[in-house]
Scaffold this motif. Structure first.
Motif, mmCIF file in Angstrom:
data_model
loop_
_atom_site.group_PDB
_atom_site.id
_atom_site.type_symbol
_atom_site.label_atom_id
_atom_site.label_comp_id
_atom_site.label_asym_id
_atom_site.label_seq_id
_atom_site.Cartn_x
_atom_site.Cartn_y
_atom_site.Cartn_z
ATOM 1 N N ASP A 18 -6.983 -1.265 -1.792
ATOM 2 C CA ASP A 18 -7.990 -0.489 -2.207
ATOM 3 C C ASP A 18 -8.052 0.781 -1.327
ATOM 4 O O ASP A 18 -8.692 0.738 -0.330
ATOM 5 C CB ASP A 18 -9.306 -1.320 -2.124
ATOM 6 C CG ASP A 18 -10.504 -0.515 -2.300
ATOM 7 O OD1 ASP A 18 -10.478 0.786 -2.887
ATOM 8 O OD2 ASP A 18 -11.558 -0.995 -1.992
ATOM 9 N N ASP A 20 -9.991 3.666 -1.744
ATOM 10 C CA ASP A 20 -11.309 4.090 -1.290
ATOM 11 C C ASP A 20 -11.925 3.032 -0.043
ATOM 12 O O ASP A 20 -12.576 3.605 0.774
ATOM 13 C CB ASP A 20 -12.300 3.785 -2.490
ATOM 14 C CG ASP A 20 -12.029 4.874 -3.624
ATOM 15 O OD1 ASP A 20 -11.415 5.935 -3.345
ATOM 16 O OD2 ASP A 20 -12.462 4.497 -4.643
ATOM 17 N N GLY A 21 -11.676 1.686 -0.151
ATOM 18 C CA GLY A 21 -12.100 0.857 0.791
ATOM 19 C C GLY A 21 -11.343 1.261 2.155
ATOM 20 O O GLY A 21 -11.761 1.154 3.209
ATOM 21 N N MET A 23 -10.152 4.265 2.916
ATOM 22 C CA MET A 23 -10.775 5.315 3.336
ATOM 23 C C MET A 23 -12.256 5.178 4.243
ATOM 24 O O MET A 23 -12.657 5.737 5.309
ATOM 25 C CB MET A 23 -11.271 6.366 2.403
ATOM 26 C CG MET A 23 -9.717 6.919 1.732
ATOM 27 S SD MET A 23 -8.765 7.833 3.033
ATOM 28 C CE MET A 23 -7.487 6.473 3.370
ATOM 29 N N GLN A 24 -13.015 4.304 3.652
ATOM 30 C CA GLN A 24 -14.318 3.825 4.428
ATOM 31 C C GLN A 24 -13.912 3.232 5.803
ATOM 32 O O GLN A 24 -14.769 3.527 6.551
ATOM 33 C CB GLN A 24 -15.229 3.008 3.359
ATOM 34 C CG GLN A 24 -15.661 3.692 2.049
ATOM 35 C CD GLN A 24 -16.310 2.769 1.230
ATOM 36 O OE1 GLN A 24 -16.229 1.466 1.648
ATOM 37 N NE2 GLN A 24 -16.821 3.115 0.028
ATOM 38 N N PHE A 25 -12.942 2.346 5.619
ATOM 39 C CA PHE A 25 -12.692 1.657 7.110
ATOM 40 C C PHE A 25 -12.257 2.666 8.088
ATOM 41 O O PHE A 25 -12.636 2.463 9.231
ATOM 42 C CB PHE A 25 -11.476 0.642 6.619
ATOM 43 C CG PHE A 25 -11.058 -0.093 7.872
ATOM 44 C CD1 PHE A 25 -11.884 -1.238 8.406
ATOM 45 C CD2 PHE A 25 -10.149 0.073 8.527
ATOM 46 C CE1 PHE A 25 -11.698 -1.863 9.424
ATOM 47 C CE2 PHE A 25 -9.567 -0.864 9.608
ATOM 48 C CZ PHE A 25 -10.346 -1.730 10.121
ATOM 49 N N GLU A 27 -12.990 5.956 8.170
ATOM 50 C CA GLU A 27 -14.200 6.667 8.650
ATOM 51 C C GLU A 27 -15.005 5.808 9.528
ATOM 52 O O GLU A 27 -15.597 6.508 10.739
ATOM 53 C CB GLU A 27 -15.131 6.948 7.441
ATOM 54 C CG GLU A 27 -16.518 7.667 7.786
ATOM 55 C CD GLU A 27 -16.205 8.997 8.323
ATOM 56 O OE1 GLU A 27 -17.288 9.503 8.965
ATOM 57 O OE2 GLU A 27 -15.116 9.547 8.075
ATOM 58 N N LYS A 28 -15.310 4.554 9.448
ATOM 59 C CA LYS A 28 -15.828 3.484 10.484
ATOM 60 C C LYS A 28 -15.058 3.794 11.890
ATOM 61 O O LYS A 28 -15.743 3.791 12.848
ATOM 62 C CB LYS A 28 -16.031 2.044 9.916
ATOM 63 C CG LYS A 28 -16.903 1.823 8.955
ATOM 64 C CD LYS A 28 -16.959 0.682 8.462
ATOM 65 C CE LYS A 28 -16.953 -0.550 9.399
ATOM 66 N NZ LYS A 28 -17.026 -1.843 8.595
ATOM 67 N N CYS A 31 -15.871 7.169 13.555
ATOM 68 C CA CYS A 31 -17.301 7.171 14.016
ATOM 69 C C CYS A 31 -17.465 6.049 15.031
ATOM 70 O O CYS A 31 -18.542 6.634 15.862
ATOM 71 C CB CYS A 31 -18.216 6.815 12.944
ATOM 72 S SG CYS A 31 -18.322 7.983 11.492
ATOM 73 N N TRP A 100 -2.869 6.058 2.329
ATOM 74 C CA TRP A 100 -3.525 7.145 2.650
ATOM 75 C C TRP A 100 -2.947 8.343 2.168
ATOM 76 O O TRP A 100 -3.327 9.299 1.821
ATOM 77 C CB TRP A 100 -3.685 6.985 4.229
ATOM 78 C CG TRP A 100 -4.142 8.327 4.966
ATOM 79 C CD1 TRP A 100 -5.278 8.964 4.790
ATOM 80 C CD2 TRP A 100 -3.702 8.964 6.321
ATOM 81 N NE1 TRP A 100 -5.518 10.032 5.603
ATOM 82 C CE2 TRP A 100 -4.458 9.766 6.267
ATOM 83 C CE3 TRP A 100 -2.325 8.799 6.945
ATOM 84 C CZ2 TRP A 100 -4.146 10.573 7.566
ATOM 85 C CZ3 TRP A 100 -1.976 9.425 8.061
ATOM 86 C CH2 TRP A 100 -2.855 10.596 8.280
#
Length: 183
Positions: A18, A20-21, A23-25, A27-28, A31, A100
């Motif tokens: 996934d 999108d998943g 990319m969210q991981f 980003e976490k 941050c 990615w």
């Protein structure tokens, strides 16, 4: 079919993850770059050198030693399991980096070799060795990779994944290590 029709080549791709998943991981992680998780394993000895390592809700990972090292040769040896973990971690990283970079992979195989000896007989009266003289002394990984990218781009993906591999870096770099008797 006419004699002049060219054969068609069909490429099948590995199951994707996934994006999108992913990319969210990522980003976490950007941050909170100091975040960590903890892996937990419980290892139980059955007898001789055969062990069962329980990881989460999965069937146990079985480890043994070969006959020439006084095991029963019923399962991979500990060093082979380490190489297996390294291969799995590198494969995860290569898959993630390819995802990615939006490169679809059609083949990914890792061939691992590690030079290891045990002249110290696990510290049971063998040769006197310093810790840095024991364990893997060299590890080689050959990656067979195919996908929608040039050989140079695929190599860059592999090298990038190697640089960020948690298991590869655990093998390359000294880490704090403690072993105590349980309470």
């Amino acid at each position: 079919m006419s004699a002049s029709a060219a054969p068609t080549t069909v490429t099948t791709y590995l199951r994707p993850i996934d994006r999108d998943g992913l990319m969210q991981f990522a980003e976490k992680g950007r941050c909170n770059p100091g975040s960590r998780g903890t892996n937990t394993v419980r290892t139980v000895v059955e007898g001789q050198y055969r062990t069962l390592s329980y990881v989460g809700e999965h069937p146990p990972v079985v480890v043994d030693e070969p006959l020439h090292l006084f095991g029963e040769n019923t399962a991979p040896a500990p060093g082979e399991i380490v190489l297996s973990a390294l291969g799995g971690c590198l494969a995860v990283g290569i898959t993630a980096v390819a995802t990615w970079k939006q490169v679809r992979l059609s083949r990914l195989e890792l061939h691992l070799e590690g030079d290891i000896g045990n002249p110290a007989a696990w510290g049971a009266g063998g040769a006197e060795k310093a810790p840095e003289e024991m364990g893997f002394q060299a590890i080689r990984v050959a990656v067979t990779i195919e996908g929608d990218a040039s050989r140079e781009e695929l190599d860059a993906i592999v090298q990038h994944a190697n640089r960020y591999s948690p298991v590869a870096n655990s093998l390359r770099n000294p880490i704090p290590f403690a072993i105590t008797l349980a309470a």
